[in-house]
Design a protein around this motif. Structure first.
Motif, PDB file in Angstrom:
ATOM      1  N   ARG A  32     -36.146   9.715  15.100  1.00 42.70           N
ATOM      2  CA  ARG A  32     -34.606   9.749  15.500  1.00 42.70           C
ATOM      3  C   ARG A  32     -34.598   9.867  17.168  1.00 42.70           C
ATOM      4  O   ARG A  32     -33.476   9.596  17.928  1.00 42.70           O
ATOM      5  N   GLU A  33     -35.765  11.536  17.471  1.00 46.76           N
ATOM      6  CA  GLU A  33     -36.114  11.117  19.484  1.00 46.76           C
ATOM      7  C   GLU A  33     -36.377  10.459  19.826  1.00 46.76           C
ATOM      8  O   GLU A  33     -35.096   9.713  21.147  1.00 46.76           O
ATOM      9  N   MET A  34     -36.596   9.278  19.447  1.00 43.17           N
ATOM     10  CA  MET A  34     -36.312   7.446  20.519  1.00 43.17           C
ATOM     11  C   MET A  34     -35.737   7.184  19.975  1.00 43.17           C
ATOM     12  O   MET A  34     -34.636   6.452  21.650  1.00 43.17           O
ATOM     13  N   ALA A  35     -34.503   7.323  19.038  1.00 45.99           N
ATOM     14  CA  ALA A  35     -33.555   6.748  19.063  1.00 45.99           C
ATOM     15  C   ALA A  35     -31.754   6.904  20.455  1.00 45.99           C
ATOM     16  O   ALA A  35     -31.207   6.605  21.243  1.00 45.99           O
ATOM     17  N   LEU A  36     -31.646   8.347  19.748  1.00 45.80           N
ATOM     18  CA  LEU A  36     -31.410   9.648  20.404  1.00 45.80           C
ATOM     19  C   LEU A  36     -31.655   9.520  21.991  1.00 45.80           C
ATOM     20  O   LEU A  36     -30.517   9.299  23.468  1.00 45.80           O
ATOM     21  N   ALA A  37     -33.234   9.687  22.429  1.00 50.76           N
ATOM     22  CA  ALA A  37     -33.665   9.307  24.376  1.00 50.76           C
ATOM     23  C   ALA A  37     -32.355   7.702  24.764  1.00 50.76           C
ATOM     24  O   ALA A  37     -32.580   7.677  25.732  1.00 50.76           O
ATOM     25  N   LEU A  38     -33.003   6.472  23.522  1.00 47.41           N
ATOM     26  CA  LEU A  38     -33.063   5.545  24.092  1.00 47.41           C
ATOM     27  C   LEU A  38     -31.486   4.909  24.324  1.00 47.41           C
ATOM     28  O   LEU A  38     -30.449   4.374  25.209  1.00 47.41           O
ATOM     29  N   GLN A  39     -30.486   5.981  23.298  1.00 47.17           N
ATOM     30  CA  GLN A  39     -28.926   5.895  23.537  1.00 47.17           C
ATOM     31  C   GLN A  39     -28.577   6.914  24.837  1.00 47.17           C
ATOM     32  O   GLN A  39     -28.009   6.298  26.159  1.00 47.17           O
ATOM     33  N   ALA A  40     -29.190   7.490  25.099  1.00 46.45           N
ATOM     34  CA  ALA A  40     -28.612   8.524  26.177  1.00 46.45           C
ATOM     35  C   ALA A  40     -28.855   8.156  27.676  1.00 46.45           C
ATOM     36  O   ALA A  40     -28.863   8.218  28.657  1.00 46.45           O
ATOM     37  N   ALA A  41     -30.236   7.325  28.183  1.00 43.72           N
ATOM     38  CA  ALA A  41     -30.836   6.201  29.132  1.00 43.72           C
ATOM     39  C   ALA A  41     -29.843   5.242  28.900  1.00 43.72           C
ATOM     40  O   ALA A  41     -29.403   4.595  30.224  1.00 43.72           O
ATOM     41  N   LEU A  42     -29.124   4.594  27.391  1.00 43.15           N
ATOM     42  CA  LEU A  42     -28.569   3.000  28.357  1.00 43.15           C
ATOM     43  C   LEU A  42     -27.214   3.663  28.594  1.00 43.15           C
ATOM     44  O   LEU A  42     -26.229   3.650  29.574  1.00 43.15           O
ATOM     45  N   ALA A  43     -26.405   4.831  28.135  1.00 42.58           N
ATOM     46  CA  ALA A  43     -25.317   5.414  28.441  1.00 42.58           C
ATOM     47  C   ALA A  43     -25.392   6.311  29.989  1.00 42.58           C
ATOM     48  O   ALA A  43     -24.293   6.082  31.404  1.00 42.58           O
ATOM     49  N   ASP A  44     -26.874   6.496  30.498  1.00 40.86           N
ATOM     50  CA  ASP A  44     -26.757   6.405  31.981  1.00 40.86           C
ATOM     51  C   ASP A  44     -26.765   5.746  33.004  1.00 40.86           C
ATOM     52  O   ASP A  44     -26.249   5.671  33.669  1.00 40.86           O
ATOM     53  N   ALA A  45     -27.572   4.624  32.377  1.00 37.11           N
ATOM     54  CA  ALA A  45     -27.093   3.684  33.021  1.00 37.11           C
ATOM     55  C   ALA A  45     -25.683   3.020  33.663  1.00 37.11           C
ATOM     56  O   ALA A  45     -25.789   2.511  34.069  1.00 37.11           O
ATOM     57  N   ASP A  68     -39.572   4.199  11.780  1.00 37.15           N
ATOM     58  CA  ASP A  68     -40.692   4.876  11.446  1.00 37.15           C
ATOM     59  C   ASP A  68     -40.104   5.301   9.933  1.00 37.15           C
ATOM     60  O   ASP A  68     -38.660   6.205   9.501  1.00 37.15           O
ATOM     61  N   LEU A  69     -41.210   4.494   9.121  1.00 35.24           N
ATOM     62  CA  LEU A  69     -40.564   4.789   7.936  1.00 35.24           C
ATOM     63  C   LEU A  69     -40.473   6.821   7.381  1.00 35.24           C
ATOM     64  O   LEU A  69     -40.341   7.485   5.891  1.00 35.24           O
ATOM     65  N   ALA A  70     -41.691   7.190   7.960  1.00 34.75           N
ATOM     66  CA  ALA A  70     -42.032   8.626   7.920  1.00 34.75           C
ATOM     67  C   ALA A  70     -40.428   9.567   7.443  1.00 34.75           C
ATOM     68  O   ALA A  70     -40.186  10.505   6.921  1.00 34.75           O
ATOM     69  N   GLU A  71     -39.444   9.059   8.507  1.00 41.42           N
ATOM     70  CA  GLU A  71     -38.390   9.787   8.393  1.00 41.42           C
ATOM     71  C   GLU A  71     -37.256   9.128   7.239  1.00 41.42           C
ATOM     72  O   GLU A  71     -36.274   9.827   7.439  1.00 41.42           O
ATOM     73  N   ALA A  72     -37.545   8.194   6.582  1.00 44.88           N
ATOM     74  CA  ALA A  72     -37.423   7.801   6.274  1.00 44.88           C
ATOM     75  C   ALA A  72     -37.151   8.336   4.588  1.00 44.88           C
ATOM     76  O   ALA A  72     -37.059   7.315   3.743  1.00 44.88           O
ATOM     77  N   LEU A  73     -38.255   9.021   4.278  1.00 46.02           N
ATOM     78  CA  LEU A  73     -38.398   9.346   2.912  1.00 46.02           C
ATOM     79  C   LEU A  73     -38.594  10.573   2.884  1.00 46.02           C
ATOM     80  O   LEU A  73     -37.620  11.547   3.615  1.00 46.02           O
ATOM     81  N   PRO A  74     -37.876  11.032   1.394  1.00 47.65           N
ATOM     82  CA  PRO A  74     -37.931  12.593   1.202  1.00 47.65           C
ATOM     83  C   PRO A  74     -38.613  13.539   1.460  1.00 47.65           C
ATOM     84  O   PRO A  74     -39.906  13.213   1.673  1.00 47.65           O
ATOM     85  N   GLN A  75     -38.135  14.841   1.951  1.00 45.39           N
ATOM     86  CA  GLN A  75     -39.491  15.391   2.952  1.00 45.39           C
ATOM     87  C   GLN A  75     -39.621  16.831   1.525  1.00 45.39           C
ATOM     88  O   GLN A  75     -38.803  17.475   0.983  1.00 45.39           O
ATOM     89  N   ILE A  80     -33.451  11.524  -0.988  1.00 46.11           N
ATOM     90  CA  ILE A  80     -34.128  10.650  -0.396  1.00 46.11           C
ATOM     91  C   ILE A  80     -32.663  10.141   0.396  1.00 46.11           C
ATOM     92  O   ILE A  80     -31.791  10.483   0.238  1.00 46.11           O
ATOM     93  N   PRO A  81     -33.162  11.043   2.242  1.00 42.20           N
ATOM     94  CA  PRO A  81     -32.262  10.420   3.101  1.00 42.20           C
ATOM     95  C   PRO A  81     -31.493   9.171   3.161  1.00 42.20           C
ATOM     96  O   PRO A  81     -31.623   8.337   2.826  1.00 42.20           O
ATOM     97  N   ASP A  82     -30.337   9.669   3.095  1.00 42.48           N
ATOM     98  CA  ASP A  82     -28.834   8.026   3.463  1.00 42.48           C
ATOM     99  C   ASP A  82     -29.551   7.004   4.563  1.00 42.48           C
ATOM    100  O   ASP A  82     -29.083   7.525   5.828  1.00 42.48           O
ATOM    101  N   ILE A  83     -30.092   5.863   4.195  1.00 35.30           N
ATOM    102  CA  ILE A  83     -30.161   5.122   5.058  1.00 35.30           C
ATOM    103  C   ILE A  83     -29.204   4.595   6.220  1.00 35.30           C
ATOM    104  O   ILE A  83     -29.319   4.115   7.388  1.00 35.30           O
TER     105      ILE A  83
END
Length: 265
Positions: A32-45, A68-75, A80-83
């Motif tokens: 999620r961190e990487m996805a949000l960073a890419l979203q922010a960078a594209l918005a800035d562009a 990254d499936l580690a974020e998609a598994l139960p913690q 189970i996270p909602d994919i």
């Protein structure tokens, strides 16, 4: 090179913003961190007039292995996270940002592109792959469906039979085959990938940015329009293009028999 996040590196030069997915130890799989960073960078562009083209690539030996499936598994024994919610929060905004960014977006695929990584590459304006790269629609192996606009772009690029085969069989499509099928623009030797892509991006960044943006807007509209509606889109886009400073410069350069100097305005 700056970094809005340790998972995404950002560099600017000659009007080109290069965004590098940076989790090389796990083939740049998305958190999620990487996805949000890419979203922010594209918005800035989108709002930065100094950025006139964007390149997306990956660090290390792969482009992107998808989620990254580690974020998609139960913690810790939780549910189970909602994919679907992960898709809505992480990937859909990235694709919308790429397609609505009225500047060229190039993708340099330096290795394996799987799942969301493959479909991210297919959604860019021009995608160039290293000769040893490959693409895998890996969702069927997990009982999932293709996301990140895969069900939209892939059948339009290759046709229904090939798209279904890619999705159902989940086999690797080598870079050369991806080019032959029309999934990507070109394939180059791996050692030449970034040089080739950066030369193309720099060339595009020196040209009429607004014209590219309006062309991209018209291409996006063509997916939903009939002929009559698309003719109207073209006329409106031409109306806007004809009022740009770059159009005026292009005409003056043509009449003066000199090379145009575009400002992207």
């Amino acid at each position: 090179m700056s970094s809005p996040s340790d998972t995404l590196l950002s560099e600017r030069a000659n009007g080109v913003l290069t965004l590098t997915l940076h989790r090389p130890d796990v083939l740049n799989s998305f958190t999620r961190e990487m996805a949000l960073a890419l979203q922010a960078a594209l918005a800035d562009a989108a709002t930065d007039d100094q950025v006139r083209a964007v390149v997306i690539t990956g660090a290390g030996r792969g482009f992107c292995a998808g989620q990254d499936l580690a974020e998609a598994l139960p913690q810790d024994g939780g549910p189970i996270p909602d994919i679907g919610e992960i898709v809505k929060a992480s990937y859909n905004p990235i694709i919308r940002a790429i397609r609505t960014l009225e500047k060229p977006v190039l993708c340099a695929v330096n290795g394996i592109a799987a799942g969301a990584g493959a479909n991210l590459a297919f959604a860019c304006d021009l995608t160039i792959a290293a000769d040893d790269a490959s693409f895998v629609e890996s969702f069927a192996k997990l009982g999932l469906i293709p996301d990140t606009s895969g069900t939209f772009f892939v059948p339009r690029l290759v046709g229904m039979q090939r798209a279904t085969g890619m999705f159902f069989l989940a086999g690797k499509v080598p870079a050369a085959q991806a080019k032959e099928w029309g999934l990507i623009w070109d394939v180059v030797p791996k050692a030449e990938l970034m040089t080739t892509v950066m030369a193309m991006a720099t060339q595009l960044a020196s040209q009429a940015t607004r014209g590219f943006g309006l062309t991209k807007r018209a291409l996006n509209a063509s997916f939903a329009n009939g002929l009559d509606a698309q003719l109207d889109v073209e006329a409106q886009a031409m109306h806007e293009a004809g009022k740009t400073a770059d159009y005026e410069e292009g005409v003056r350069a043509f009449l003066g028999k000199r090379a145009p100097v575009y400002q992207g305005k």
